[in-house]
Design a protein around this motif. Sequence first.
Motif, PDB file in Angstrom:
ATOM      1  N   THR A 477      40.078  32.113  42.363  1.00 18.12           N
ATOM      2  CA  THR A 477      40.547  32.840  43.541  1.00 18.12           C
ATOM      3  C   THR A 477      41.552  33.895  43.097  1.00 18.12           C
ATOM      4  OG1 THR A 477      40.276  30.884  44.943  1.00 18.12           O
ATOM      5  CG2 THR A 477      41.683  32.634  45.777  1.00 18.12           C
ATOM      6  N   VAL A 478      41.358  35.121  43.575  1.00 19.05           N
ATOM      7  CA  VAL A 478      42.269  36.226  43.241  1.00 19.05           C
ATOM      8  C   VAL A 478      42.826  36.801  44.545  1.00 19.05           C
ATOM      9  CG1 VAL A 478      42.493  38.471  42.118  1.00 19.05           C
ATOM     10  CG2 VAL A 478      40.894  36.781  41.196  1.00 19.05           C
ATOM     11  N   PRO A 493      47.972  40.803  40.971  1.00 24.42           N
ATOM     12  CA  PRO A 493      47.127  39.739  41.538  1.00 24.42           C
ATOM     13  C   PRO A 493      47.606  38.333  41.163  1.00 24.42           C
ATOM     14  CG  PRO A 493      46.099  40.663  39.578  1.00 24.42           C
ATOM     15  CD  PRO A 493      47.345  41.467  39.803  1.00 24.42           C
ATOM     16  N   ILE A 495      46.241  34.709  40.493  1.00 21.80           N
ATOM     17  CA  ILE A 495      44.947  34.145  40.072  1.00 21.80           C
ATOM     18  C   ILE A 495      45.042  32.631  40.018  1.00 21.80           C
ATOM     19  CG2 ILE A 495      43.202  34.126  38.255  1.00 21.80           C
ATOM     20  CD1 ILE A 495      44.281  36.891  37.376  1.00 21.80           C
ATOM     21  N   ILE A 514      42.262  44.179  36.713  1.00 20.33           N
ATOM     22  CA  ILE A 514      42.074  44.133  38.173  1.00 20.33           C
ATOM     23  C   ILE A 514      42.887  45.243  38.834  1.00 20.33           C
ATOM     24  CG2 ILE A 514      42.464  42.765  40.256  1.00 20.33           C
ATOM     25  CD1 ILE A 514      42.019  40.243  38.570  1.00 20.33           C
ATOM     26  N   GLN A 533      37.247  44.067  47.467  1.00 17.11           N
ATOM     27  CA  GLN A 533      36.918  42.697  47.067  1.00 17.11           C
ATOM     28  C   GLN A 533      35.764  42.694  46.067  1.00 17.11           C
ATOM     29  OE1 GLN A 533      36.080  40.506  50.654  1.00 17.11           O
ATOM     30  NE2 GLN A 533      38.205  40.554  51.358  1.00 17.11           N
ATOM     31  N   VAL A 536      37.070  43.677  42.701  1.00 16.44           N
ATOM     32  CA  VAL A 536      37.757  42.546  42.056  1.00 16.44           C
ATOM     33  C   VAL A 536      36.732  41.560  41.502  1.00 16.44           C
ATOM     34  CG1 VAL A 536      39.277  40.571  42.437  1.00 16.44           C
ATOM     35  CG2 VAL A 536      39.830  42.780  43.475  1.00 16.44           C
ATOM     36  N   ARG A 537      35.711  41.261  42.308  1.00 19.13           N
ATOM     37  CA  ARG A 537      34.698  40.290  41.880  1.00 19.13           C
ATOM     38  C   ARG A 537      33.984  40.760  40.610  1.00 19.13           C
ATOM     39  NH1 ARG A 537      32.359  39.431  46.467  1.00 19.13           N
ATOM     40  NH2 ARG A 537      33.142  37.328  46.878  1.00 19.13           N
ATOM     41  N   PRO A 556      37.565  36.691  45.950  1.00 17.47           N
ATOM     42  CA  PRO A 556      38.647  37.686  45.996  1.00 17.47           C
ATOM     43  C   PRO A 556      39.218  37.823  47.419  1.00 17.47           C
ATOM     44  CG  PRO A 556      36.527  38.786  45.999  1.00 17.47           C
ATOM     45  CD  PRO A 556      36.243  37.311  46.025  1.00 17.47           C
TER      46      PRO A 556
END
Length: 561
Positions: A477-478, A493, A495, A514, A533, A536-537, A556
């Motif tokens: 999860t970010v 971020p 994490i 990121i 998102q 980020v992914r 994300p």
Amino acid sequence: MSHPHPELTLPPPLPHGGVRVVALGGLGEVGRNMTVIEHAGKLLVIDCGVLFPEDHQPGVDLILPDFSYVADRLDDIVAIVLTHGHEDHIGAVPYLLKLKGDIPLVGSTLTLALIEAKLKEHRIKPYTLGVAEGQIERFGPFECEFVAVNHSIPDALAVAVRTEGGLLLHTGDFKMDQLPLDKRLTDLRAFARLGEEGVDLFLTDSTNAEVPGFTTPEKDIYPAIERVFTKARRRIIVACFSSHVHRVQQVLDAAAQTGRKVAIVGRSMIRNMGIAEELGYLHVPPDVIVDIKKLNDYPEDRQVLVCTGSQGEPMAALSRMANRDHKIDVGEGDTVVLASSLIPGNENAVYRVINGLMRLGATVVHKGNAKVHVSGHASAGELLYCYNIVKPTNVMPVHGEWRHLVANGALAEATGVAPDRVVLAEDGVVVDLVDGIARIVGAVECGYIYVDGSTVGETDESLLKDRRILRDEGFITVVIVVDSSTGKVSSGPEILARGFAEGAAALDGVAPQIVAAVEQASGKGGADSYQLQQVVRRTVGSFVGGKLRRRPMIIPVVIEA
């Protein structure tokens, strides 16, 4: 793809006078048996069972046949004929009756008693018709004659279905035990008589078609069970199917002979054996069965437990004993008997339970090291006998994986059935019997319907894929906060990773990447939180894939402030 033959299109309308056969389960797999026979605008259903999930279906409780083929024709179903009381033949009945509760259920006394108990839990009161071997009943355009067969549960039946388009004979699950414990032989005279009448399509049990010779008689099991009871130093625990009345009978007889007391463990086992005793299929010796709460009143060398879990089911009694998660504490000197064969796909789970029990000090007796179980299905020699007796025009192997179906078809050919009259089909494939010839004419939708907790049909392959990723690859999860006016990262971020042996430090290098990727995307303008998102992914996925060789689930969270 909902069926294994994408080259097949939807079937044409059934020709006048023809008979259509569609298996919605049980072909290409061992379980969820359900066959739909259509003639003159009406449908006859033979069996309606469940399939138990494998390791690649995490979280799933049961797998049902796909009812979509009959869902808009429920009023055309004249009856559901149940050949016997095993879960893979009756377990899905409650789910079909929830669509239409007044479809008649037809079966033998024990079969109906077992399904009625199951339906009571679903608060369904069915319309039932009890039948016995030799009985003939008409359901719409179908005349059904019921034939005695023996299997690993009492009161099993084959069914001959007469229509204007031909005579079909469905064996259900069967074998040809010549010395059955209940003295109820497979009625080969009826098979021969039907053969003389002319069987146009013979649907035969394929489970043991690869096994040469003849299936061992049930009575040959007793010496091995007796030997276990004679030699065991402490407690004996016997695991078998909750419907295996014959095996429980042998355990009770051995316990009476050796002065032991038996406690039955597990709701389904208690329920089914109570039904079997009440109907006279199970004969309990005096003063042998005791309540499990009173079992400890007797010395350990006089205790016997009968429970479920012979297939390694995680929530069954035996698995919980192996994991020390049960009130029965298995230990040194105990003897555990697995009185069942392995269902394909369950091997790893069963061996895991065996290893767990042996680690606790128990002696484990199973089919691999003692003759404590025989199959309930006809081996190749018995199937050859049936083909020679029935002399069918067309053959359709049923109930088995593809290798079983192929082996069964080869047996039919060996007895003189023309190769082009042996129909090998899988779930959803449509077979029409027209003018005495059976052939594949198309296919219908026939996927897996998953029972997942309280939901039916909501779980799909994409959800199972997510679960497998969570189980096998872990998740990340970010959380990142982006200034909506400048597009700069104002926080994060942060994490959070789970399921990584490398630890959180392995992800330290991804944070600057990121930030750079998000600010670059924001700087171009027009990027909303969803698009960020995805950025980020992609960034985290590329980093983890390259550095750790993993493909985790990435969640994300982008907050615009």
